[in-house]
Design an enzyme around this catalytic site. Sequence first.
Site, mmCIF file in Angstrom:
data_model
loop_
_atom_site.group_PDB
_atom_site.id
_atom_site.type_symbol
_atom_site.label_atom_id
_atom_site.label_comp_id
_atom_site.label_asym_id
_atom_site.label_seq_id
_atom_site.Cartn_x
_atom_site.Cartn_y
_atom_site.Cartn_z
ATOM 1 N N ASP A 204 12.025 18.653 -26.815
ATOM 2 C CA ASP A 204 11.853 19.402 -27.847
ATOM 3 C C ASP A 204 12.942 18.946 -28.885
ATOM 4 O O ASP A 204 14.115 18.483 -28.692
ATOM 5 C CB ASP A 204 12.214 21.111 -27.776
ATOM 6 N N ASP A 205 12.722 19.301 -30.200
ATOM 7 C CA ASP A 205 13.731 19.341 -31.312
ATOM 8 C C ASP A 205 13.833 18.010 -31.741
ATOM 9 O O ASP A 205 14.640 17.773 -32.849
ATOM 10 C CB ASP A 205 15.180 19.851 -30.794
ATOM 11 N N HIS A 346 15.559 18.869 -24.016
ATOM 12 C CA HIS A 346 15.934 18.809 -25.707
ATOM 13 C C HIS A 346 16.191 17.057 -25.888
ATOM 14 O O HIS A 346 17.124 16.553 -25.265
ATOM 15 C CB HIS A 346 16.949 19.660 -26.322
#
Length: 395
Positions: A204-205, A346
């Site tokens: 993610d991110d 992440h």
Amino acid sequence: MKKKVLMAVVAAAFLSSSFSVYAAPQNMADGGVFDAEWYRGQNPDIDAVFPADASPEVLYEHYVVYGAKEGRLPFEGATPQGTAGVPAEGTPAEGTAGVPAEGTPAEGTEGVPAEGTPAEETTGVPAEGTPAEGTTGMPAEGTPAEGTAGVPAEGTPAEGTAGVPAEGTPAEGTEGVPAEGEPASETQGRVIDPSRPMVALTFDDGPYAPVGNQIMDCLAQYGGKATFYVVGERCAAYKDEMQRMVAEGHEIGNHTYSHKYLNKLGAAQIQSQIQRGNEAILAASGVTAPTVRLPGGNKNAVVLANVNAPMIMWNIDTLDWKTKDAGSTVNAVLGKIKDGDIVLMHELYTATGNAAVQIIPALVEQGYQLVTVSELAQYRGRPLENGKVYYSFRP
């Protein structure tokens, strides 16, 4: 009294000359200032993510998403509130008692969807965090790791070869996607065998090229694929990385345009976050995102009604954003993973990249196929539906 006044004047002069402060009445209570330099000093990893001239507004957003979870208060006389993904006044900050931090899938009960989502709205709700039966790091339900320690699973491609098929060779004449138990099929130049265990690694991110490229280099070496849930407003700065994702057969998912917690927004704002995220992804990569990941995993009835896409959660949370420790992240995966699991990591952290290059070969050695979220759903016979929430695809 004079001494106190003098100290106050000196302190004010020091702050004005040594620190960048961000007065943000929309995001913080009246009178609050955000101490960007202090926050940089407390978070060395930020220098690897944001340039030295990054605005205080950008750093404040990072604080809202990550710093608040660890109880950091880089401001004076104020608490976050209101817009830009910040909880409204009176709402506890994410990560405090009773409020799930990002990656916490269930409120209070292991394996139960957050915010009271009924069972019929979800698919594959996990027995979250259940370790592999009997032996740490072993595949689900007693499936032994192929080969011996340090030896890749049968058919592992040569090191450094991008796009080489995973284990085995395709069955001659096989087309399309076979039903479970039928011969292996070829997908984008590699083999996926439905009879063998498979998992989805998700990041993610991002995008963030220094870590993303490290992950993709390792995946190319071992014939695996991953799913990257990117934030729309970051995409234009990392077009090359995103185009590499597409070229090498990875999947790009929508993590909204600006990482706002959708359960704090109205219907129109939710739709805008999804639509703008999709547009940014398409502009940077040339493809559309087939699935959405909700920031923080936060949802409610309004979110479910206004995200017109499959919503992919996770059932293994590495907590890499919190520990920033490669060893902890590796142990969170290898000690728990089973066939059909979705792993949350992440892309922003160097420690996560270092963990991924250990996790990827270890899973391949244990016999796992590393596939995208859509492939995992497809080969487990679980068609993805818009508006539905999915935690895993265990058989």
